[in-house]
Design a protein around this motif. Structure first.
Motif, PDB file in Angstrom:
ATOM      1  N   LEU A 190      -9.646  -3.418   3.621  1.00  0.00           N
ATOM      2  CA  LEU A 190      -8.706  -3.115   4.620  1.00  0.00           C
ATOM      3  C   LEU A 190      -9.040  -3.412   6.024  1.00  0.00           C
ATOM      4  CD1 LEU A 190      -7.265   0.375   3.403  1.00  0.00           C
ATOM      5  CD2 LEU A 190      -6.631  -2.010   2.561  1.00  0.00           C
ATOM      6  N   GLY A 191      -8.169  -3.959   6.904  1.00  0.00           N
ATOM      7  CA  GLY A 191      -8.376  -4.371   8.380  1.00  0.00           C
ATOM      8  C   GLY A 191      -7.759  -3.365   9.164  1.00  0.00           C
ATOM      9  N   ARG A 192      -6.811  -4.181   9.994  1.00  0.00           N
ATOM     10  CA  ARG A 192      -6.124  -3.106  11.078  1.00  0.00           C
ATOM     11  C   ARG A 192      -5.285  -2.134  10.221  1.00  0.00           C
ATOM     12  NH1 ARG A 192      -3.889  -7.920  14.510  1.00  0.00           N
ATOM     13  NH2 ARG A 192      -3.110  -8.605  12.315  1.00  0.00           N
ATOM     14  N   GLN A 193      -4.933  -1.388  11.212  1.00  0.00           N
ATOM     15  CA  GLN A 193      -3.931  -0.129  10.788  1.00  0.00           C
ATOM     16  C   GLN A 193      -2.682   0.241  11.950  1.00  0.00           C
ATOM     17  OE1 GLN A 193      -5.684   3.865  10.412  1.00  0.00           O
ATOM     18  NE2 GLN A 193      -7.498   2.719  10.462  1.00  0.00           N
ATOM     19  N   ASN A 194      -1.718   0.771  11.683  1.00  0.00           N
ATOM     20  CA  ASN A 194      -0.907   1.314  12.453  1.00  0.00           C
ATOM     21  C   ASN A 194      -0.279   2.546  12.041  1.00  0.00           C
ATOM     22  OD1 ASN A 194       1.269   0.677  10.906  1.00  0.00           O
ATOM     23  ND2 ASN A 194       1.640  -1.398  12.074  1.00  0.00           N
ATOM     24  N   PRO A 195       0.594   3.310  12.638  1.00  0.00           N
ATOM     25  CA  PRO A 195       1.100   4.455  12.008  1.00  0.00           C
ATOM     26  C   PRO A 195       1.795   4.571  10.779  1.00  0.00           C
ATOM     27  CG  PRO A 195       1.441   4.459  14.331  1.00  0.00           C
ATOM     28  CD  PRO A 195       0.845   3.167  13.903  1.00  0.00           C
ATOM     29  N   LYS A 196       2.131   3.228  10.097  1.00  0.00           N
ATOM     30  CA  LYS A 196       2.797   3.190   8.672  1.00  0.00           C
ATOM     31  C   LYS A 196       2.015   2.254   7.838  1.00  0.00           C
ATOM     32  CE  LYS A 196       7.421   3.229  11.144  1.00  0.00           C
ATOM     33  NZ  LYS A 196       8.747   2.596  11.255  1.00  0.00           N
ATOM     34  N   TYR A 197       1.371   1.303   8.363  1.00  0.00           N
ATOM     35  CA  TYR A 197       0.666   0.523   7.420  1.00  0.00           C
ATOM     36  C   TYR A 197      -0.868   0.352   7.567  1.00  0.00           C
ATOM     37  CZ  TYR A 197       5.532  -0.694   5.910  1.00  0.00           C
ATOM     38  OH  TYR A 197       6.884  -0.784   5.597  1.00  0.00           O
ATOM     39  N   PHE A 198      -1.443  -0.229   6.210  1.00  0.00           N
ATOM     40  CA  PHE A 198      -2.932  -0.809   6.524  1.00  0.00           C
ATOM     41  C   PHE A 198      -2.730  -2.212   6.101  1.00  0.00           C
ATOM     42  CE2 PHE A 198      -4.018   3.728   5.224  1.00  0.00           C
ATOM     43  CZ  PHE A 198      -4.728   3.846   6.233  1.00  0.00           C
ATOM     44  N   GLU A 199      -3.359  -3.138   6.986  1.00  0.00           N
ATOM     45  CA  GLU A 199      -3.669  -4.548   6.672  1.00  0.00           C
ATOM     46  C   GLU A 199      -4.552  -4.855   5.501  1.00  0.00           C
ATOM     47  OE1 GLU A 199      -4.484  -8.578   9.169  1.00  0.00           O
ATOM     48  OE2 GLU A 199      -5.653  -6.782   9.708  1.00  0.00           O
ATOM     49  N   VAL A 200      -3.996  -5.553   4.571  1.00  0.00           N
ATOM     50  CA  VAL A 200      -4.925  -5.775   3.287  1.00  0.00           C
ATOM     51  C   VAL A 200      -5.531  -7.118   3.614  1.00  0.00           C
ATOM     52  CG1 VAL A 200      -5.046  -6.229   0.808  1.00  0.00           C
ATOM     53  CG2 VAL A 200      -3.450  -4.421   1.930  1.00  0.00           C
ATOM     54  N   LEU A 201      -7.005  -7.175   3.469  1.00  0.00           N
ATOM     55  CA  LEU A 201      -7.680  -8.268   3.429  1.00  0.00           C
ATOM     56  C   LEU A 201      -8.261  -9.049   2.383  1.00  0.00           C
ATOM     57  CD1 LEU A 201      -9.997  -7.419   6.643  1.00  0.00           C
ATOM     58  CD2 LEU A 201      -7.943  -8.412   6.668  1.00  0.00           C
ATOM     59  N   GLU A 202      -8.415  -8.070   1.242  1.00  0.00           N
ATOM     60  CA  GLU A 202      -8.996  -8.389  -0.079  1.00  0.00           C
ATOM     61  C   GLU A 202      -8.710  -7.506  -0.884  1.00  0.00           C
ATOM     62  OE1 GLU A 202     -13.247  -9.230   0.226  1.00  0.00           O
ATOM     63  OE2 GLU A 202     -13.127 -10.804   1.812  1.00  0.00           O
ATOM     64  N   GLY A 203      -8.425  -7.984  -2.297  1.00  0.00           N
ATOM     65  CA  GLY A 203      -8.248  -7.094  -3.442  1.00  0.00           C
ATOM     66  C   GLY A 203      -6.777  -6.785  -3.900  1.00  0.00           C
ATOM     67  N   LEU A 204      -5.950  -7.047  -3.217  1.00  0.00           N
ATOM     68  CA  LEU A 204      -4.607  -6.856  -3.843  1.00  0.00           C
ATOM     69  C   LEU A 204      -3.705  -7.865  -3.250  1.00  0.00           C
ATOM     70  CD1 LEU A 204      -4.260  -3.115  -1.805  1.00  0.00           C
ATOM     71  CD2 LEU A 204      -4.617  -3.875  -4.355  1.00  0.00           C
ATOM     72  N   ASN A 205      -2.554  -8.059  -4.347  1.00  0.00           N
ATOM     73  CA  ASN A 205      -1.640  -9.250  -4.071  1.00  0.00           C
ATOM     74  C   ASN A 205      -0.186  -8.454  -3.830  1.00  0.00           C
ATOM     75  OD1 ASN A 205      -3.486 -11.328  -4.965  1.00  0.00           O
ATOM     76  ND2 ASN A 205      -3.204 -10.433  -6.942  1.00  0.00           N
ATOM     77  N   ALA A 206       0.761  -9.408  -3.167  1.00  0.00           N
ATOM     78  CA  ALA A 206       2.065  -8.766  -2.807  1.00  0.00           C
ATOM     79  C   ALA A 206       2.720  -8.442  -3.995  1.00  0.00           C
ATOM     80  CB  ALA A 206       2.818 -10.028  -2.000  1.00  0.00           C
ATOM     81  N   GLY A 207       3.443  -7.296  -4.168  1.00  0.00           N
ATOM     82  CA  GLY A 207       4.265  -6.809  -5.300  1.00  0.00           C
ATOM     83  C   GLY A 207       3.425  -5.780  -5.947  1.00  0.00           C
ATOM     84  N   GLU A 208       2.109  -5.637  -5.946  1.00  0.00           N
ATOM     85  CA  GLU A 208       1.520  -4.636  -6.693  1.00  0.00           C
ATOM     86  C   GLU A 208       1.695  -3.385  -6.131  1.00  0.00           C
ATOM     87  OE1 GLU A 208      -2.467  -6.581  -8.735  1.00  0.00           O
ATOM     88  OE2 GLU A 208      -2.670  -6.421  -6.434  1.00  0.00           O
ATOM     89  N   ARG A 209       1.472  -2.485  -6.909  1.00  0.00           N
ATOM     90  CA  ARG A 209       1.681  -1.174  -6.608  1.00  0.00           C
ATOM     91  C   ARG A 209       0.384  -0.322  -6.465  1.00  0.00           C
ATOM     92  NH1 ARG A 209       6.853   0.351  -5.406  1.00  0.00           N
ATOM     93  NH2 ARG A 209       6.257   2.530  -5.178  1.00  0.00           N
ATOM     94  N   VAL A 210       0.252   0.722  -5.547  1.00  0.00           N
ATOM     95  CA  VAL A 210      -1.011   1.267  -5.309  1.00  0.00           C
ATOM     96  C   VAL A 210      -0.766   2.793  -5.138  1.00  0.00           C
ATOM     97  CG1 VAL A 210      -3.070   1.671  -3.735  1.00  0.00           C
ATOM     98  CG2 VAL A 210      -2.174  -0.713  -4.359  1.00  0.00           C
ATOM     99  N   ILE A 211      -1.571   3.794  -5.638  1.00  0.00           N
ATOM    100  CA  ILE A 211      -1.485   5.258  -5.449  1.00  0.00           C
ATOM    101  C   ILE A 211      -2.039   5.410  -4.153  1.00  0.00           C
ATOM    102  CG2 ILE A 211      -2.002   7.522  -6.173  1.00  0.00           C
ATOM    103  CD1 ILE A 211      -2.434   6.437  -8.989  1.00  0.00           C
ATOM    104  N   THR A 212      -1.297   5.877  -3.250  1.00  0.00           N
ATOM    105  CA  THR A 212      -1.464   6.247  -2.046  1.00  0.00           C
ATOM    106  C   THR A 212      -1.738   7.742  -1.522  1.00  0.00           C
ATOM    107  OG1 THR A 212       0.857   6.182  -1.396  1.00  0.00           O
ATOM    108  CG2 THR A 212      -0.246   4.231  -1.015  1.00  0.00           C
TER     109      THR A 212
END
Length: 416
Positions: A378-400
């Motif tokens: 993960l890279g940068r972050q704001n109050p709503k999201y983390f920026e993904v740099l590696e390891g995930l693709n658009a459309g995948e779901r993650v346990i948060t």
């Protein structure tokens, strides 16, 4: 006739056992080599929170809390020490510049001022006397020159006559020489007297200028001394609100004591505490949206405090405009402080899983309905999201949600 029975080899007699053992060992080897040995755990799907990886513009901002403060605060310090005789205004009062706030008394100061004024008056009189004496001396010198000039004119006439008479033999040499010596002596005396007067004039000019400067300084010091009496009345230095006043009648205060403060209410600003993690990214001129209940107001960072206390540093923000917005000192609001321009990125919703993994791995939900542990970055972050740099693709779901309940499991089976 009996038939001889042929004895079978031992391995033919135990072939069934051998086949069974071989199959069992093959199964064990296959299980050890190819089976999934990762630890699994079954979890009710309603007990977790999931988020989808999306591709969108990343808004690089942080959310902090700001507190409304006056645009400027003026502190009140005692210019003179003394006893508080009377308090004229209360805290919270709106005052104008020069309005009296409290009155002090100081007997020692009054005596000190009286003694100084007496000494100053005596010194000024002495200066005037000295100047007058110098002017008298200058006049006496001029009188001497005028008198000597008259005598010199007579002696010059006598000397000219003596020259003529001596040539004609009408006077003796003694009388001629006497007249000559008298004239030349007076002439030299006149020359010396004028040179002395010229030097004295320059000296007197310097002395008079020095005396006048001394007298001017004494008059100025007298005004300053009298101003100290005025300072026994504490007055408002600016127009605004008397925010605090730490005085009690009968209290004795010393010079320089902090006795209160005033707020200038012509405008307001915000003061916010920011985590030291962002100290290198915060600069003057950054913009922010101030989320008040009634309205969103833009503001700009105008001052950054370098001191870090308890992992946080402070910044001041000033509003672009406060049209039709009523603010009160101490009121708070949420700030969305922009750190950069939006840019496309893969985003994952924020969640408490970050506290468990540090953003190095996450449980990703597969098509089979299980969630598997996967390394991510993960890279940068704001109050709503983390920026993904590696390891995930658009459309995948993650346990948060938090991973504490999973223990050391690497696969999570989700039950409906």
């Amino acid at each position: 006739m009996d038939k001889q029975i042929e004895k079978k080899p031992w391995w033919k007699r135990k072939i069934g056992w051998m086949i069974g053992i071989t199959l069992f060992l093959s199964c064990c080897i296959y299980f050890i080599a190819f089976a999934d040995h990762r630890k699994q755990i079954n979890i009710d799907q309603q007990k977790i929170t999931t988020g989808e990886v999306i591709e969108a513009n990343f808004q690089d901002y942080i959310s902090v809390t700001g507190t409304v403060e006056p645009i400027k605060t003026i502190y009140l310090d005692a210019i003179e020490g003394g006893r508080v005789e009377k308090i004229l205004l209360e805290e919270g009062t709106m005052v104008h510049r020069g309005d009296p706030i409290a009155e002090l008394s100081n007997t020692n100061l009054i005596l000190e001022i009286s003694n100084y004024e007496a000494n100053a008056a005596r010194a000024i009189n002495e200066l005037r006397t000295a100047r007058l004496q110098m002017e008298i001396n200058a006049m006496n010198m001029q009188n001497q020159i005028v008198q000597l000039e008259g005598d010199l004119m007579i002696q010059k006439r006598d000397y000219d006559n003596a020259i003529t008479f001596y040539k004609d033999g009408m006077v003796s040499m003694d009388e001629y020489l006497k007249t000559k010596i008298t004239y030349e002596s007076s002439f030299r005396k006149m020359k010396l007297l004028k040179e002395n007067n010229s030097r004295d004039s320059i000296y007197r000019g310097i002395q008079i200028e020095t005396l006048e400067n001394s007298a001017a300084r004494m008059y100025k010091n007298q005004n300053i001394i009298r101003q100290r009496l005025d300072n026994l009345t504490i007055k408002a230095p600016v127009t605004g609100q008397l925010a605090a006043l730490n005085l009690e009648e009968g209290e004795v205060i010393t010079y320089g004591k902090r006795i209160g403060k005033m707020n200038i209410l012509d405008d307001f600003k915000l003061k916010a505490d920011i985590d030291e993690h962002y100290i290198s990214r915060i600069k003057k001129g950054l913009t922010a949206n101030c989320l008040f209940p009634s309205k969103k107001i833009p503001a700009e960072v105008t001052k950054i405090y370098a001191e870090v206390i308890d992992g946080q540093f402070k910044v001041d923000l000033e509003f672009d405009s406060l049209n039709d917005v009523n603010l009160r000192i101490g009121q708070t609001c949420r700030l969305e402080l922009e750190l950069g321009n939006p840019n496309p990125a893969l985003l994952i919703p924020r969640g408490s899983f970050f506290q468990s993994t540090g953003g190095q791995w996450a449980f990703v939900i597969t098509q089979t309905g299980t969630a598997e542990k996967r390394a991510i970055k993960l890279g940068r972050q704001n109050p709503k999201y983390f920026e993904v740099l590696e390891g995930l693709n658009a459309g995948e779901r993650v346990i948060t949600s938090g991973y504490e309940i999973f223990g050391d499991a690497e696969i999570v089976s989700l039950n409906n």
